[in-house]
Write a protein that holds these residues in place. Structure first.
Motif, PDB file in Angstrom:
ATOM      1  N   UNK A   8      -8.609   9.093  -0.913  1.00  0.00           N
ATOM      2  CA  UNK A   8      -8.855   8.524  -2.231  1.00  0.00           C
ATOM      3  C   UNK A   8      -8.270   7.117  -2.261  1.00  0.00           C
ATOM      4  N   UNK A   9      -9.116   6.096  -2.462  1.00  0.00           N
ATOM      5  CA  UNK A   9      -8.579   4.732  -2.500  1.00  0.00           C
ATOM      6  C   UNK A   9      -7.703   4.557  -3.745  1.00  0.00           C
ATOM      7  N   UNK A  10      -6.517   3.998  -3.566  1.00  0.00           N
ATOM      8  CA  UNK A  10      -5.649   3.733  -4.725  1.00  0.00           C
ATOM      9  C   UNK A  10      -5.829   2.275  -5.119  1.00  0.00           C
ATOM     10  N   UNK A  11      -6.758   2.061  -6.011  1.00  0.00           N
ATOM     11  CA  UNK A  11      -7.088   0.702  -6.423  1.00  0.00           C
ATOM     12  C   UNK A  11      -6.207   0.302  -7.606  1.00  0.00           C
ATOM     13  N   UNK A  12      -6.537  -0.826  -8.219  1.00  0.00           N
ATOM     14  CA  UNK A  12      -5.711  -1.282  -9.341  1.00  0.00           C
ATOM     15  C   UNK A  12      -5.699  -0.288 -10.480  1.00  0.00           C
ATOM     16  N   UNK A  15      -2.955   1.994  -9.830  1.00  0.00           N
ATOM     17  CA  UNK A  15      -1.607   1.423  -9.925  1.00  0.00           C
ATOM     18  C   UNK A  15      -1.236   1.011 -11.346  1.00  0.00           C
ATOM     19  N   UNK A  35       6.997   5.694  -9.799  1.00  0.00           N
ATOM     20  CA  UNK A  35       5.801   5.009  -9.287  1.00  0.00           C
ATOM     21  C   UNK A  35       5.007   5.946  -8.364  1.00  0.00           C
ATOM     22  N   UNK A  90       5.460  10.622   1.837  1.00  0.00           N
ATOM     23  CA  UNK A  90       5.307   9.335   2.516  1.00  0.00           C
ATOM     24  C   UNK A  90       5.000   9.553   3.999  1.00  0.00           C
ATOM     25  N   UNK A 115      -0.174   6.315   2.033  1.00  0.00           N
ATOM     26  CA  UNK A 115       0.125   5.422   3.153  1.00  0.00           C
ATOM     27  C   UNK A 115       1.196   4.417   2.715  1.00  0.00           C
ATOM     28  N   UNK A 116       1.741   3.663   3.679  1.00  0.00           N
ATOM     29  CA  UNK A 116       2.839   2.750   3.348  1.00  0.00           C
ATOM     30  C   UNK A 116       2.433   1.645   2.384  1.00  0.00           C
ATOM     31  N   UNK A 117       1.176   1.219   2.471  1.00  0.00           N
ATOM     32  CA  UNK A 117       0.711   0.149   1.586  1.00  0.00           C
ATOM     33  C   UNK A 117       0.393   0.695   0.198  1.00  0.00           C
ATOM     34  N   UNK A 118       0.409   2.024   0.059  1.00  0.00           N
ATOM     35  CA  UNK A 118       0.060   2.715  -1.192  1.00  0.00           C
ATOM     36  C   UNK A 118      -1.347   2.357  -1.670  1.00  0.00           C
ATOM     37  N   UNK A 122      -4.289  11.189   0.202  1.00  0.00           N
ATOM     38  CA  UNK A 122      -5.062  12.307   0.728  1.00  0.00           C
ATOM     39  C   UNK A 122      -4.350  13.596   0.335  1.00  0.00           C
TER      40      UNK A 122
END
Lengths: 297, 214
Positions: A8-12, A15, A35, A90, A115-118, A122
């Motif tokens: 799942x893409x974590x887009x704006x 966030x 967060x 993480x 992922x680390x970049x958040x 998944x």
């Protein structure tokens, strides 16, 4: 093979809420926790929404901030079912942290790998019960189990039972209920043996032990056919909890029958006549939880 | 893309279309199908659709479009007709339209514009948007309500005969970062007794705390 969830893409949009609640937290550790929890809830909410499982609107912001400050919770309410806890994991972590304040009042726990970049989430596993705060990821079950928990069970076709086509989950009734009830059953009192009797375990999250849903058909009837629907406690108990409700609904969900246990009722039963292709729903309710089972003759 | 995956996807599409209702099995099949689509190169990238000045936002735009596409596939899969074309063509045509929509929303700034933090960002020192330093953050307000305990109930509420393990004490210790195991040792009570008590009381007191916030 079990498939993990698609990513799942974590887009704006994902966030946005995380940023909002992050800003309310003074303590940096709490802020980070908040967060990550928000992202985990977002991912599960998106995933369920995408697969047509309705979730409830979130709490008001103030109230959410109170829970985030005083507890480490990431719960998501599934409409009419209860809460699931969405726990972030993480990349380097081999365990999932499930704080003790989330051990109650949950349908289950979903581990969400970030992922680390958040930028990506998944869903990696589902667990129904926990007893420790650190749970090895290897202990989680496939995410497919989540569907078994959340989806209404399929239609049970009773006339197929007459041809002995009976799904495995429907076991012989006498083998799954407390032996003391064998005498109680009206069918035995009348000394009738021409019934097919089956039972399956059902679990309400508001009860510590499962219940047995019984269904019986009278073989000697032609049409209409006599049907008995019953609910029993699990074999270790000798009575049902008080305040347990059983309802019979028609296809359009209109209530046809209802029964509620008083103190120490051993079982509840509906006896009725039905014709071929009739459909009905049995709903068992205790406190805030309910389970449904659909039948067709 | 290996042919076997294409065949596997077509087979899944057929199975999904033939399963009725909202069964658990249908959800599992849909997840499997979306997983294969995502991981075995079934989707076009459509980089050329992005205007030059939005190139930096490609990942964001594509991610948003993919989210919408997956929900659309799930809702509309029953309308797909294999006689009218390939499944991948069907979904990529839709993806193209969604991409154009999302690009349009980006151009008109209707999408949320917030920073995306990484794990590293969260571990580094941070600036909180505390516009007026006299204003307390929401979390500070909550903690000060717990400390003040205006009606004395937070301190007076505790598990049977264990006044030390009162709600106020547990709130403040948890906020300071104490683990349940440590508190359990400190108070000589098992973790579940403490945490269950705490969870129940938190649910009871949250509306009261909220009322003080306003």
């Amino acid at each position: 093979m079990t498939t993990p969830s698609f990513s799942i893409p974590l887009t704006q949009s994902a966030h946005q809420e995380a940023q909002q609640f992050y800003q309310y937290q003074k303590n940096p550790q709490k802020a980070k926790e908040t967060y990550l929890n928000c992202l985990a809830v977002y991912a599960v909410n998106y995933y369920l929404g995408c697969l047509a499982i309705a979730t409830n609107k979130r709490k008001e912001a103030d109230q959410q901030a109170i829970y985030q400050t005083l507890a480490n919770m990431a719960d998501l309410e599934i409409l009419d079912q209860g809460k699931i806890e969405c726990r972030p994991v993480l990349p380097n972590e081999q365990t999932c942290y499930i704080p003790a304040e989330t051990w109650q009042d949950r349908i289950g726990y979903v581990a969400v790998k970030l992922n680390n970049a958040l930028t990506e989430a998944r869903l990696i596993g589902f667990l129904e019960n926990v007893q420790t705060e650190e749970v090895a990821l290897s202990r989680f079950q496939s995410i497919d189990k989540l569907w078994d928990k959340l989806c209404p069970s399929s239609l049970t076709c009773l006339s197929e039972w007459l041809q002995q086509t009976i799904a495995q989950e429907w076991q012989i009734l006498r083998e799954v209920i407390n032996p003391q009830f064998h005498q109680l059953a009206v069918r035995q009192q009348l000394n009738e043996t021409e019934w097919i009797e089956r039972g399956k375990l059902i679990q309400l999250t508001s009860l510590p032990t499962p219940l047995v849903l019984g269904a019986a058909l009278k073989l000697t009837d032609d049409s209409p056919i006599t049907v008995a629907i019953e609910v029993y406690p699990d074999p270790t108990q000798d009575h049902l909890p008080a305040g347990l409700t059983m309802q019979l609904l028609d296809q359009s969900e209109n209530q046809i029958m209802q029964a509620v246990t008083q103190e120490e009722n051993p079982y509840l039963r509906f006896l009725f006549q039905a014709s071929p292709r009739d459909q009905f729903i049995v709903e068992i309710i205790y406190q805030s939880n309910s389970v449904r089972e659909k039948f067709v003759i | 893309m290996p042919k076997e995956y294409k065949q596997q996807i077509s087979k899944l599409v057929e199975q999904i279309q033939s399963s009725e209702g909202e069964s658990s099995q249908k959800k599992q099949l849909i997840n499997q199908m979306l997983y294969l689509i995502q991981n075995y190169g079934q989707l076009s990238y459509y980089r050329s659709l992005i205007p030059h000045y939005l190139e930096g936002s490609y990942e964001e735009i594509y991610g948003e479009a993919q989210q919408r596409l997956f929900c659309w596939i799930t809702k509309n899969i029953d309308h797909y007709d294999s006689n009218l074309g390939k499944f991948t063509t069907w979904i990529n045509n839709k993806l193209r339209y969604i991409m154009l929509d999302v690009i349009g929303e980006f151009q008109h700034n209707t999408l949320n514009q917030v920073p995306i933090f990484s794990v590293e960002d969260l571990e580094n020192s941070r600036e909180v948007a505390q516009e007026d330093s006299d204003d307390l953050l929401l979390s500070e307000q909550v903690i000060s309500i717990i400390k003040e305990d205006p009606e004395g109930t937070f301190k007076k509420t505790y598990p049977a005969k264990q006044p030390q393990a009162n709600f106020q004490f547990l709130c403040l210790k948890r906020y300071e970062g104490y683990q349940w195991k440590e508190l359990s040792k400190m108070l000589d009570l098992p973790v579940p007794s403490l945490s269950n008590f705490y969870q129940r009381r938190l649910r009871q007191f949250a509306p009261i705390i909220q009322a003080y916030l306003q």
